[in-house]
Write an enzyme that holds these catalytic residues in place. Structure first.
Site, PDB file in Angstrom:
ATOM      1  N   TRP A 250      -3.670  -6.699   3.540  1.00 38.73           N
ATOM      2  CA  TRP A 250      -3.543  -6.186   3.865  1.00 38.73           C
ATOM      3  C   TRP A 250      -2.504  -6.752   6.075  1.00 38.73           C
ATOM      4  CZ3 TRP A 250      -3.664  -4.314   9.359  1.00 38.73           C
ATOM      5  CH2 TRP A 250      -3.220  -3.178   9.423  1.00 38.73           C
TER       6      TRP A 250
ATOM      7  N   TRP B 241       3.601   1.678  10.298  1.00 33.31           N
ATOM      8  CA  TRP B 241       3.287   1.935   9.012  1.00 33.31           C
ATOM      9  C   TRP B 241       3.900   3.239   8.888  1.00 33.31           C
ATOM     10  CZ3 TRP B 241      -2.516   1.696  11.511  1.00 33.31           C
ATOM     11  CH2 TRP B 241      -2.651   0.460  11.557  1.00 33.31           C
ATOM     12  N   SER B 242       2.718   3.786   8.094  1.00 28.22           N
ATOM     13  CA  SER B 242       3.343   5.319   7.281  1.00 28.22           C
ATOM     14  C   SER B 242       3.971   6.664   7.903  1.00 28.22           C
ATOM     15  CB  SER B 242       2.468   5.334   6.396  1.00 28.22           C
ATOM     16  OG  SER B 242       1.783   4.399   5.249  1.00 28.22           O
TER      17      SER B 242
ATOM     18  N   GLN C  68       4.483   0.817   2.289  1.00 27.57           N
ATOM     19  CA  GLN C  68       4.217  -0.453   3.047  1.00 27.57           C
ATOM     20  C   GLN C  68       3.780  -1.791   2.246  1.00 27.57           C
ATOM     21  OE1 GLN C  68       1.736   1.076   6.706  1.00 27.57           O
ATOM     22  NE2 GLN C  68       4.383   1.908   5.970  1.00 27.57           N
TER      23      GLN C  68
ATOM     24  N   ARG D  29      -1.024   8.999  13.419  1.00 23.43           N
ATOM     25  CA  ARG D  29      -0.221   8.562  12.269  1.00 23.43           C
ATOM     26  C   ARG D  29       0.321   9.042  11.056  1.00 23.43           C
ATOM     27  NH1 ARG D  29      -5.214   5.764  12.068  1.00 23.43           N
ATOM     28  NH2 ARG D  29      -6.253   5.598  10.564  1.00 23.43           N
ATOM     29  N   ASP D  30       1.308   8.945  10.477  1.00 26.43           N
ATOM     30  CA  ASP D  30       1.569   9.498   9.221  1.00 26.43           C
ATOM     31  C   ASP D  30       2.331  10.447   9.393  1.00 26.43           C
ATOM     32  OD1 ASP D  30       0.357   6.644   8.668  1.00 26.43           O
ATOM     33  OD2 ASP D  30      -1.517   7.747   7.632  1.00 26.43           O
TER      34      ASP D  30
ATOM     35  N   GLU E  14      -5.706  10.339   6.919  1.00 27.01           N
ATOM     36  CA  GLU E  14      -4.095   9.696   6.507  1.00 27.01           C
ATOM     37  C   GLU E  14      -2.977  10.717   5.640  1.00 27.01           C
ATOM     38  OE1 GLU E  14      -5.439   5.560   7.360  1.00 27.01           O
ATOM     39  OE2 GLU E  14      -6.552   6.475   5.633  1.00 27.01           O
TER      40      GLU E  14
ATOM     41  N   ASN F 182       1.146  -1.064  -0.618  1.00 25.87           N
ATOM     42  CA  ASN F 182      -0.087  -0.073   0.701  1.00 25.87           C
ATOM     43  C   ASN F 182       0.546   1.054   0.313  1.00 25.87           C
ATOM     44  OD1 ASN F 182      -0.003  -1.391   2.787  1.00 25.87           O
ATOM     45  ND2 ASN F 182      -1.109   0.957   3.541  1.00 25.87           N
ATOM     46  N   ASP F 183       0.991   2.120   1.177  1.00 24.36           N
ATOM     47  CA  ASP F 183       0.860   3.449   0.699  1.00 24.36           C
ATOM     48  C   ASP F 183       2.558   3.167   0.908  1.00 24.36           C
ATOM     49  OD1 ASP F 183      -1.192   3.089   2.021  1.00 24.36           O
ATOM     50  OD2 ASP F 183      -0.497   3.999   3.947  1.00 24.36           O
TER      51      ASP F 183
HETATM   52  N1  DQQ Z   1      -2.099   2.527   5.602  1.00 22.30           N
HETATM   53  C1  DQQ Z   1      -1.284   2.443   6.957  1.00 22.30           C
HETATM   54  C2  DQQ Z   1      -1.121   4.043   7.754  1.00 22.30           C
HETATM   55  C3  DQQ Z   1      -2.533   4.969   7.011  1.00 22.30           C
HETATM   56  C4  DQQ Z   1      -2.817   3.861   6.262  1.00 22.30           C
HETATM   57  C5  DQQ Z   1      -1.173   0.972   7.391  1.00 22.30           C
HETATM   58  C6  DQQ Z   1      -2.905   5.131   5.222  1.00 22.30           C
HETATM   59  O1  DQQ Z   1       0.343   4.339   8.669  1.00 22.30           O
HETATM   60  O2  DQQ Z   1      -2.618   5.770   8.072  1.00 22.30           O
HETATM   61  O3  DQQ Z   1      -0.260   0.496   6.000  1.00 22.30           O
HETATM   62  O4  DQQ Z   1      -2.891   3.645   3.458  1.00 22.30           O
END
Ligand code: DQQ
Length: 572
Positions: free
Chosen positions: A84, A119-120, A76, A183-184, A238, A59-60
């Site tokens: 996931w 995570w991101s 990710q 987060r992020d 996010e 993912n991200d």
């Molecule tokens: N994906 C991550 C998070 C983020 C989300 C987790 C956005 O940190 O908020 O894999 O797709």
């Protein structure tokens, strides 16, 4: 067997043990997270020049940077399955953003403050050319906390090993911050007081927030009293991104630049909508606040999006070697999780896009990085071709499953355009009601891509021009309703209004076609729509490319250029 689907994105909370509610932002299917994939040999949907790993879930995009002339992309990744889960930072490097070499996993759970997931996050280049990564870790209580990672060996231009200083976590959810909505971290920027700033995505109730932290040394972070920006009824923000754009040039700027010839872009990935929204504004240094020019709120229905199709959790970085700002975004699948498990993978990164502020100052413009043109071969060139009302012309000589097509249409008059009903405010809805098979006047005209010979399968990307009271409105659509004979696929039609004057500028459409992806750029990058499709007949050598006009007015193709695309070299 009782299958465990724990929650849908953004809808409810996940109880992961330890008696703590933690919100994940992805569909969590516990029994498939570490499920050994069946490695299917029939793989018509793997891409030829988009970035994807050999297998499993991605993912991200995380922490993109250029360091000592090498581009780095982290992302990710689930090392054990095609859904996931088990999230780590995978890592690949490139000298041209097209061909990639994978390295070992860069960041994986190893300390208390990331033991339940990495995570991101983002990378920042600190003075002395020292990269630093801030990322969200999931701690033993399943709280979201922010961690720092730095390269073990700065003389390794591939930055293969990362260490986590003992001060981690460097930010924790205290003083009213929701531990499951924190987060992020963004790329950091430096204020005129010499302190670093970073924003973290969050929400309180339904109010989305970009929580602001400051630091002198990148290790000790102090939360500012107010967020950089917040907005009611937007839900969880996010992957925030905040960066300057030049008002009078397309040149990209370092993230810390501010001043009179600069505007700022604030981008949020809205978890409730699963789209990336942005606002243009100014960064008030004194107040340490983002001030949107049009009082934008991320929830007024006419908000700006990077892409009106599939494109999420995006992130930009400043490419200091080419003085440009580059945007990466994640394109997820439109099929089911079980199909992803069967095919052994899920998720692709979009082609990196150069991004700058449009001349009008009202929106950004995005265009595929010029390096992908290295993959062009077998050029096709049409000039001045009449596209009569009701016609469909095949573009022959191109490998239509893996191609880059750029077509420009000329309209001589807008007189006969259909009238625009003022209630048609939602372009996506308008595109679904008026799909490619619905006859119009000036349009629909455009491309039929990933099409079978008899057009049983086709993805239509097209324009319609309407006449409101005065002037005109251009609608750009990507119609997936007939993209595949297959069932159980998300075939949503996407749409956007395009701010161009078709008489003055013409109408241009560029589509990057890559087996199961179509990234389309209307009006030279003023509106972008990415589609994910899975044809059953139109695969490999059975794919065709057409231009069509289903309106009652003729239009002229002033030029059409198309290229077959070579495969990108991605080494695992
Ligand atoms: N994906 C991550 C998070 C983020 C989300 C987790 C956005 O940190 O908020 O894999 O797709």
């Amino acid at each position: 067997m009782a299958f465990t689907v724990v929650r849908f994105i953004g809808l409810c909370s996940l109880l992961l043990g330890y008696g703590v509610h933690v919100e994940a932002s992805h569909l969590v299917i516990l029994h498939l997270q570490s499920h050994q994939n069946t490695t299917a040999t029939h793989q018509p949907y793997r891409t030829g020049y988009h970035f994807q790993p050999a297998k499993n879930w991605i993912n991200d995009p995380n922490g993109p940077i250029i360091y000592k002339g090498i581009y780095h992309l982290f992302y990710q990744y689930n090392p054990y399955g095609a859904v996931w889960g088990n999230i780590v930072w995978a890592h690949a490097t490139s000298t041209d953003l097209v061909n990639w070499v994978h390295h070992e996993i860069a960041i994986k759970p190893s300390i208390d403050s990331d033991i339940n997931g990495c995570w991101s996050g983002s990378a920042t280049i600190l003075p002395g050319d020292k990269p630093a990564i801030l990322y969200t870790g999931i701690d033993p209580q399943n709280r979201q906390v922010q961690n720092l990672a730095v390269p073990k060996n700065l003389s390794d231009q591939f930055l293969r090993e990362w260490i986590k200083p003992p001060q981690n976590p460097v930010m924790t959810p205290i003083d009213g911050i929701n531990a499951s909505s924190f987060r992020d971290p963004s790329t950091a920027w430096k204020g005129s007081d010499g302190r670093w700033r970073v924003i973290i995505g969050s929400k309180i109730d339904q109010q989305g927030k970009a929580i602001l932290y400051r630091s002198k040394d990148f290790i000790h972070w102090v939360r500012a009293q107010h967020p950089l920006h917040s907005s009611n009824n937007t839900g969880m923000w996010e992957c925030p991104d905040f960066f300057p754009v030049s008002v009078n040039s397309t040149v990209g700027l370092d993230t810390s630049v501010n001043g009179p010839s600069v505007k700022h872009v604030l981008k949020m990935s809205l978890n409730d909508k699963l789209h990336d929204y942005y606002q243009i504004g100014t960064y008030d240094l004194k107040m340490d606040k983002f001030v949107p020019v049009d009082n934008g709120s991320f929830n007024n229905g006419s908000d700006l999006r990077y892409d009106y199709g599939k494109f999420y959790a995006s992130k930009t970085f400043f490419d200091s070697s080419m003085k440009r700002r580059i945007l990466w975004g994640w394109i997820n699948e439109s099929d089911s999780e079980q199909v992803d498990v069967n095919k052994g993978w899920s998720g692709v990164q979009a082609i990196p896009r150069n991004l700058w502020l449009d001349k009008t100052g009202k929106q950004v413009v995005q265009w595929p990085i010029e390096e992908i043109e290295k993959l062009h071969e077998k050029p096709i060139d049409w000039h001045n071709t009449e596209l009569k009302a009701g016609s469909v012309l095949e573009v022959l000589g191109v490998t239509a499953s893996q191609a880059d097509v750029d077509v420009s249409f000329d309209l001589s008059t807008l007189e006969n355009a259909e009238n625009m009903d003022p209630s048609w405010a939602n372009p996506q809805m308008l595109c679904s009601e008026k799909g490619s098979s619905v006859k119009g006047s000036l349009g629909p005209f455009g491309l039929l891509v990933l099409a079978s010979k008899g057009l049983e399968e086709q993805t239509a990307i097209f324009f319609r021009v309407f006449k409101p009271e005065k002037s005109f409105v251009v609608l750009m659509c990507s119609d997936q309703s007939r993209s595949s004979l297959g069932q159980d696929l998300d075939k949503t039609t996407y749409g956007a209004f395009l701010d161009v004057d078709p008489l003055q500028e013409g109408l241009s459409l560029r589509s990057l076609i890559d087996h199961s992806i179509v990234e389309s750029f209307g009006g030279k990058g003023k509106a972008c729509i990415t589609a994910r499709v899975y044809p059953e007949l139109a695969i490999n050598e059975n794919v065709h490319l057409f231009v069509f006009n289903n309106g009652t007015e003729n239009v002229r193709i002033s030029k059409l250029k198309a290229w077959s695309m070579k495969k990108a070299q991605i080494t695992y």
